[in-house]
Structure formats: C-alpha cells, structure tokens
Design a protein around this motif. Structure first.
Motif, PDB file in Angstrom:
ATOM      1  N   TYR A 108       0.837  -1.208   0.000  1.00  0.00           N
ATOM      2  CA  TYR A 108       0.000   0.000   0.000  1.00  0.00           C
ATOM      3  C   TYR A 108       0.871   1.257   0.000  1.00  0.00           C
ATOM      4  CZ  TYR A 108      -2.755   3.833   1.893  1.00  0.00           C
ATOM      5  OH  TYR A 108      -3.338   5.068   2.098  1.00  0.00           O
ATOM      6  N   CYS A 109       1.901   1.270   0.847  1.00  0.00           N
ATOM      7  CA  CYS A 109       2.751   2.464   0.924  1.00  0.00           C
ATOM      8  C   CYS A 109       3.492   2.704  -0.390  1.00  0.00           C
ATOM      9  CB  CYS A 109       3.740   2.320   2.080  1.00  0.00           C
ATOM     10  SG  CYS A 109       2.974   2.433   3.711  1.00  0.00           S
ATOM     11  N   LEU A 110       3.971   1.645  -1.019  1.00  0.00           N
ATOM     12  CA  LEU A 110       4.637   1.812  -2.307  1.00  0.00           C
ATOM     13  C   LEU A 110       3.670   2.355  -3.348  1.00  0.00           C
ATOM     14  CD1 LEU A 110       7.082   1.477  -4.138  1.00  0.00           C
ATOM     15  CD2 LEU A 110       6.427  -0.916  -4.484  1.00  0.00           C
ATOM     16  N   SER A 111       2.460   1.822  -3.380  1.00  0.00           N
ATOM     17  CA  SER A 111       1.455   2.312  -4.332  1.00  0.00           C
ATOM     18  C   SER A 111       1.108   3.767  -4.066  1.00  0.00           C
ATOM     19  CB  SER A 111       0.196   1.449  -4.253  1.00  0.00           C
ATOM     20  OG  SER A 111       0.487   0.096  -4.526  1.00  0.00           O
ATOM     21  N   ALA A 112       0.984   4.128  -2.782  1.00  0.00           N
ATOM     22  CA  ALA A 112       0.644   5.507  -2.424  1.00  0.00           C
ATOM     23  C   ALA A 112       1.749   6.468  -2.822  1.00  0.00           C
ATOM     24  CB  ALA A 112       0.369   5.600  -0.923  1.00  0.00           C
ATOM     25  N   VAL A 113       3.006   6.081  -2.595  1.00  0.00           N
ATOM     26  CA  VAL A 113       4.136   6.941  -2.962  1.00  0.00           C
ATOM     27  C   VAL A 113       4.172   7.154  -4.478  1.00  0.00           C
ATOM     28  CG1 VAL A 113       6.652   7.051  -3.078  1.00  0.00           C
ATOM     29  CG2 VAL A 113       5.533   6.395  -0.936  1.00  0.00           C
ATOM     30  N   LEU A 114       4.022   6.068  -5.235  1.00  0.00           N
ATOM     31  CA  LEU A 114       4.051   6.172  -6.692  1.00  0.00           C
ATOM     32  C   LEU A 114       2.881   6.999  -7.219  1.00  0.00           C
ATOM     33  CD1 LEU A 114       5.039   2.506  -7.613  1.00  0.00           C
ATOM     34  CD2 LEU A 114       6.483   4.545  -7.806  1.00  0.00           C
ATOM     35  N   PHE A 115       1.701   6.782  -6.671  1.00  0.00           N
ATOM     36  CA  PHE A 115       0.525   7.501  -7.142  1.00  0.00           C
ATOM     37  C   PHE A 115       0.630   8.995  -6.839  1.00  0.00           C
ATOM     38  CE2 PHE A 115      -3.703   9.287  -6.267  1.00  0.00           C
ATOM     39  CZ  PHE A 115      -4.305   9.093  -7.497  1.00  0.00           C
ATOM     40  N   THR A 116       1.043   9.333  -5.628  1.00  0.00           N
ATOM     41  CA  THR A 116       1.156  10.743  -5.252  1.00  0.00           C
ATOM     42  C   THR A 116       2.191  11.460  -6.109  1.00  0.00           C
ATOM     43  OG1 THR A 116       0.533  10.218  -2.969  1.00  0.00           O
ATOM     44  CG2 THR A 116       1.621  12.332  -3.353  1.00  0.00           C
ATOM     45  N   ALA A 117       3.357  10.821  -6.278  1.00  0.00           N
ATOM     46  CA  ALA A 117       4.407  11.440  -7.082  1.00  0.00           C
ATOM     47  C   ALA A 117       3.965  11.606  -8.533  1.00  0.00           C
ATOM     48  CB  ALA A 117       5.684  10.607  -7.011  1.00  0.00           C
ATOM     49  N   ARG A 118       3.288  10.603  -9.064  1.00  0.00           N
ATOM     50  CA  ARG A 118       2.823  10.694 -10.457  1.00  0.00           C
ATOM     51  C   ARG A 118       1.806  11.819 -10.617  1.00  0.00           C
ATOM     52  NH1 ARG A 118       0.215   5.695 -13.996  1.00  0.00           N
ATOM     53  NH2 ARG A 118      -0.042   6.868 -15.940  1.00  0.00           N
ATOM     54  N   ARG A 119       0.917  11.964  -9.641  1.00  0.00           N
ATOM     55  CA  ARG A 119      -0.080  13.034  -9.714  1.00  0.00           C
ATOM     56  C   ARG A 119       0.569  14.410  -9.661  1.00  0.00           C
ATOM     57  NH1 ARG A 119      -3.875  13.013  -4.715  1.00  0.00           N
ATOM     58  NH2 ARG A 119      -1.883  13.696  -3.826  1.00  0.00           N
ATOM     59  N   GLU A 120       1.533  14.582  -8.766  1.00  0.00           N
ATOM     60  CA  GLU A 120       2.211  15.873  -8.654  1.00  0.00           C
ATOM     61  C   GLU A 120       3.042  16.182  -9.898  1.00  0.00           C
ATOM     62  OE1 GLU A 120       1.735  18.067  -6.345  1.00  0.00           O
ATOM     63  OE2 GLU A 120       0.332  16.762  -5.295  1.00  0.00           O
ATOM     64  N   ARG A 121       3.669  15.157 -10.452  1.00  0.00           N
ATOM     65  CA  ARG A 121       4.453  15.381 -11.672  1.00  0.00           C
ATOM     66  C   ARG A 121       3.548  15.743 -12.839  1.00  0.00           C
ATOM     67  NH1 ARG A 121       7.470  10.710  -9.915  1.00  0.00           N
ATOM     68  NH2 ARG A 121       6.264   9.423 -11.361  1.00  0.00           N
ATOM     69  N   ALA A 122       2.370  15.136 -12.899  1.00  0.00           N
ATOM     70  CA  ALA A 122       1.433  15.461 -13.981  1.00  0.00           C
ATOM     71  C   ALA A 122       0.988  16.917 -13.884  1.00  0.00           C
ATOM     72  CB  ALA A 122       0.230  14.526 -13.929  1.00  0.00           C
ATOM     73  N   ARG A 123       0.723  17.387 -12.673  1.00  0.00           N
ATOM     74  CA  ARG A 123       0.338  18.790 -12.490  1.00  0.00           C
ATOM     75  C   ARG A 123       1.469  19.721 -12.894  1.00  0.00           C
ATOM     76  NH1 ARG A 123      -2.505  18.529  -6.464  1.00  0.00           N
ATOM     77  NH2 ARG A 123      -4.348  17.328  -7.074  1.00  0.00           N
ATOM     78  N   HIS A 190      15.679   6.537 -11.633  1.00  0.00           N
ATOM     79  CA  HIS A 190      16.028   6.668 -10.223  1.00  0.00           C
ATOM     80  C   HIS A 190      14.834   7.009  -9.345  1.00  0.00           C
ATOM     81  CE1 HIS A 190      20.488   7.585 -11.436  1.00  0.00           C
ATOM     82  NE2 HIS A 190      20.139   6.316 -11.587  1.00  0.00           N
ATOM     83  N   HIS A 191      13.790   7.564  -9.941  1.00  0.00           N
ATOM     84  CA  HIS A 191      12.607   7.877  -9.132  1.00  0.00           C
ATOM     85  C   HIS A 191      11.945   6.615  -8.584  1.00  0.00           C
ATOM     86  CE1 HIS A 191      11.001   6.933 -13.098  1.00  0.00           C
ATOM     87  NE2 HIS A 191       9.780   6.858 -12.587  1.00  0.00           N
ATOM     88  N   LEU A 192      12.073   5.502  -9.304  1.00  0.00           N
ATOM     89  CA  LEU A 192      11.502   4.249  -8.805  1.00  0.00           C
ATOM     90  C   LEU A 192      12.313   3.713  -7.624  1.00  0.00           C
ATOM     91  CD1 LEU A 192      10.657   2.486 -12.198  1.00  0.00           C
ATOM     92  CD2 LEU A 192       9.154   3.831 -10.711  1.00  0.00           C
ATOM     93  N   VAL A 193      13.625   3.875  -7.695  1.00  0.00           N
ATOM     94  CA  VAL A 193      14.475   3.461  -6.571  1.00  0.00           C
ATOM     95  C   VAL A 193      14.136   4.276  -5.335  1.00  0.00           C
ATOM     96  CG1 VAL A 193      16.855   3.226  -5.776  1.00  0.00           C
ATOM     97  CG2 VAL A 193      16.298   2.784  -8.165  1.00  0.00           C
ATOM     98  N   LEU A 194      13.971   5.574  -5.522  1.00  0.00           N
ATOM     99  CA  LEU A 194      13.594   6.440  -4.403  1.00  0.00           C
ATOM    100  C   LEU A 194      12.226   6.060  -3.852  1.00  0.00           C
ATOM    101  CD1 LEU A 194      14.752   9.988  -5.567  1.00  0.00           C
ATOM    102  CD2 LEU A 194      15.652   8.650  -3.677  1.00  0.00           C
ATOM    103  N   ALA A 195      11.313   5.696  -4.729  1.00  0.00           N
ATOM    104  CA  ALA A 195       9.969   5.324  -4.284  1.00  0.00           C
ATOM    105  C   ALA A 195      10.011   4.100  -3.385  1.00  0.00           C
ATOM    106  CB  ALA A 195       9.071   5.069  -5.493  1.00  0.00           C
ATOM    107  N   VAL A 196      10.862   3.132  -3.707  1.00  0.00           N
ATOM    108  CA  VAL A 196      10.981   1.937  -2.869  1.00  0.00           C
ATOM    109  C   VAL A 196      11.507   2.308  -1.488  1.00  0.00           C
ATOM    110  CG1 VAL A 196      12.167  -0.266  -2.613  1.00  0.00           C
ATOM    111  CG2 VAL A 196      11.275   0.405  -4.844  1.00  0.00           C
ATOM    112  N   ALA A 197      12.558   3.135  -1.448  1.00  0.00           N
ATOM    113  CA  ALA A 197      13.113   3.555  -0.161  1.00  0.00           C
ATOM    114  C   ALA A 197      12.094   4.348   0.646  1.00  0.00           C
ATOM    115  CB  ALA A 197      14.384   4.379  -0.386  1.00  0.00           C
ATOM    116  N   GLN A 198      11.347   5.214   0.000  1.00  0.00           N
ATOM    117  CA  GLN A 198      10.325   5.992   0.691  1.00  0.00           C
ATOM    118  C   GLN A 198       9.186   5.103   1.186  1.00  0.00           C
ATOM    119  OE1 GLN A 198       9.267   8.875  -2.275  1.00  0.00           O
ATOM    120  NE2 GLN A 198      11.117  10.092  -1.990  1.00  0.00           N
ATOM    121  N   ALA A 199       8.865   4.072   0.431  1.00  0.00           N
ATOM    122  CA  ALA A 199       7.790   3.166   0.845  1.00  0.00           C
ATOM    123  C   ALA A 199       8.169   2.412   2.114  1.00  0.00           C
ATOM    124  CB  ALA A 199       7.470   2.182  -0.279  1.00  0.00           C
TER     125      ALA A 199
END
Length: 318
Positions: A108-123, A190-199
């Motif tokens: 869940y945390c990995l999905s949340a990190v990826l989803f939030t980052a993707r939404r902010e990048r899209a904006r 590298h954003h995916l690597v960061l997402a794993v660490a953040q999750a």
C-alpha cells in the motif's frame, strides 16, 4: 520454532544495527550503485524475515513434506478453521495475519508513494506546458525563473528543466554537464528506486534502518548521476555547475542536481576516489544476494528437511 526465533532476532537486530554498519562503510561513495543495492537489500531482508517468520510459525514443516498440494491445503485449512482448537492455533493465525499485514502495508505504501508522485508530476508537467518553452539545442524545457534550478521530471515522457536564472549564471559547458546529470536520472529510472526507499520508511516510520536508508538512497542516487555524467563531461565542469546550483530548491517530486548535498559532491568530483577492485565488488554483490535470499532460504530449511525425509521414507518403503 528455532527458525522462527532466528528470523525474529535477525529482523530486530538488523533494523537497529545495519544502519550503523552501512553508514560507516567508506566504500559507498566509491560505488554508489552497489551501496544503493545494499541499503535496499537490507530493508528487504528485514521485511522478508518478518514475513517468512510469520509463515514459518503458522505453517508446520510437515505440510511441505507431503507435497505442494498439501501445503496449499494446510494454508486454506488454517485460514478457515485453524489447526485444531488448541491455543497454539490462535498463535498460528496471528502469525499468518501479521505476515499478511506486513505485505499489505508495504504494498500500500509503495502504491501511495508512486501515485502521489505521479499526480504531482502530472500537475507540474501541465504547468510547464503553459509557461515553459522547449529548447531543441539544449534538449530541455526552459522556464523563465530567476532562481538557478536544473531538475528532471521523471515518468514515461521524462522532461529536463532548466531556468533562465541557471542559464545566465552557468557557462555553456557547465550547462551541458548538469543536463547530462539529469538525463542520467531519467535513463536510470532513479525515481523508482527512491519510491521503494520511501515506501519502506513510510510503512514503518520508526524503524532506524528504513529511515536511514531513505536519506542515504537520496544522497547516493545523486552521486551515481554525477558519475554517469562524468563519463562524458569533465569532472571540473560538473563541480562548477554544482556550486552554481547549490542554493536551488527543486520540487519535492523531482530530481535535481543542486540541493544540500551539492557542496560535498563538489569535493568528490574534484578529488575522485579509487573505484572498488573486482574482489570488493564481488564481495558486495555476494552480501546483497545473501541479504535478499537469506531469510527465505532459512525459512525453507525445515520444510525442505521434512520434504526430503518424507520422500526418502517413501522410497525406502518401495
């Protein structure tokens, strides 16, 4: 239950001791890619130990000894009624539930990190399409802004962004070097690597290993991008660009060359360390493999022993 105890003790000890050991490793700046793998493997080993320990406590080794079908039947029976009515069946249920919760929480945390980052990048990408302009010579989007910023916006259509303030303050050769740094981030995902660490850090915020891994991975990824850029541009140019961008504040969902680690990276660029020798690299890779495979292999020992004993007994009867 010895295996369960070993996995539990390891998970607790590794969560506290591994960040101290890995932080003291002086070789990390000489091989940032390997160091990133080591940190993520350490985090994965703690999670895997907790999950496999729960499974080992919930599923008896004899179930594996009677074949894979028997193992699945045992899991289904455990979820439905438990192993009998003895108090130990409740402990088995709790162990299995804990393993499931750990997996669900991390996912869940990995999905949340990826989803939030993707939404902010899209904006942010939508904003750049309105106020930015693409420069074909630079291969980047130029943003009219006085602050000196160079960063990239990861994703399927990754973008490199540079402000007019950075263009005015940096020499053309330095601009080319820092843009190569940003493209290294995009190519390496590298954003995916960061997402794993953040999750990991978000799933268990009070675990020292996960918190330290997040900050170290952020730092090491910048070192890795510096090294990739240094393959095609002089290190002095990268160092000069980092000095010019040291005070820049990039968006939280982007990757940038500046930031608080810039000055320490300047010293590293101007005084490069000797790369790891072949034996050192092999030893590091072996440590990563042990961290990743160790918990699963240990948890599988009782089941495999039971499997071998069962089949050897069957063959002897024949």
């Amino acid at each position: 239950m010895i295996v369960v105890a070993i996995l539990a003790v390891y998970a607790l000890a590794a969560a506290v001791l591994l960040p101290r050991l890995l932080t003291r490793a002086r070789w990390s700046e000489r091989a940032p890619r390997l160091a990133i793998a080591m940190w993520l493997a350490a985090c994965s080993s703690v999670v895997a130990s907790a999950v496999m320990g729960g499974l080992a406590a919930a599923i008896p080794a004899d179930a594996i000894g009677h074949g894979l079908a028997g193992l699945f039947e045992a899991c289904a029976a455990l979820l439905a009624t438990g192993f009998g009515t003895a108090p130990s069946s409740w402990g088995a249920r709790a162990a299995l539930l804990l393993s499931a919760l750990i997996v669900a929480r991390t996912t869940y945390c990995l999905s949340a990190v990826l989803f939030t980052a993707r939404r902010e990048r899209a904006r942010h990408a939508a904003m750049l399409s309105l106020v930015g302009r693409h420069d074909g010579d630079l291969g980047a989007i130029v943003l009219d802004h006085g602050e000196r910023l160079v960063y990239c916006l990861p994703g399927r259509q990754g973008k490199t962004v540079i402000t007019t303030g950075a263009l005015r303050s940096l020499a053309p050769a330095h601009v080319a070097a820092v843009l190569a740094h940003e493209r290294a981030h995009l190519r390496g995902r590298h954003h995916l690597v960061l997402a794993v660490a953040q999750a990991f850090a978000r799933a268990c915020p009070r675990v020292p290993l996960f918190a330290r891994a997040r900050s170290e991975v952020v730092r090491l990824i910048e070192l890795l991008a510096d090294d990739v850029a240094a393959r095609h541009h002089p290190r002095a140019h990268i160092a000069a660009a980092l000095v010019g961008l040291a005070t820049g504040r990039i968006p939280a969902f982007a990757l940038g060359a500046g930031g608080e680690t810039a000055l320490t990276r300047v010293r590293r660029m101007l005084n490069p360390a000797v790369p790891l020798h072949r034996r050192e690299k092999l030893a590091g890779m072996a440590a990563v493999a042990a961290l990743l495979a160790g918990p699963t292999a240990l948890a599988a020992v009782p089941g495999l022993s039971s499997f071998v004993a069962h089949h050897c007994h069957t063959l002897s009867l024949l």
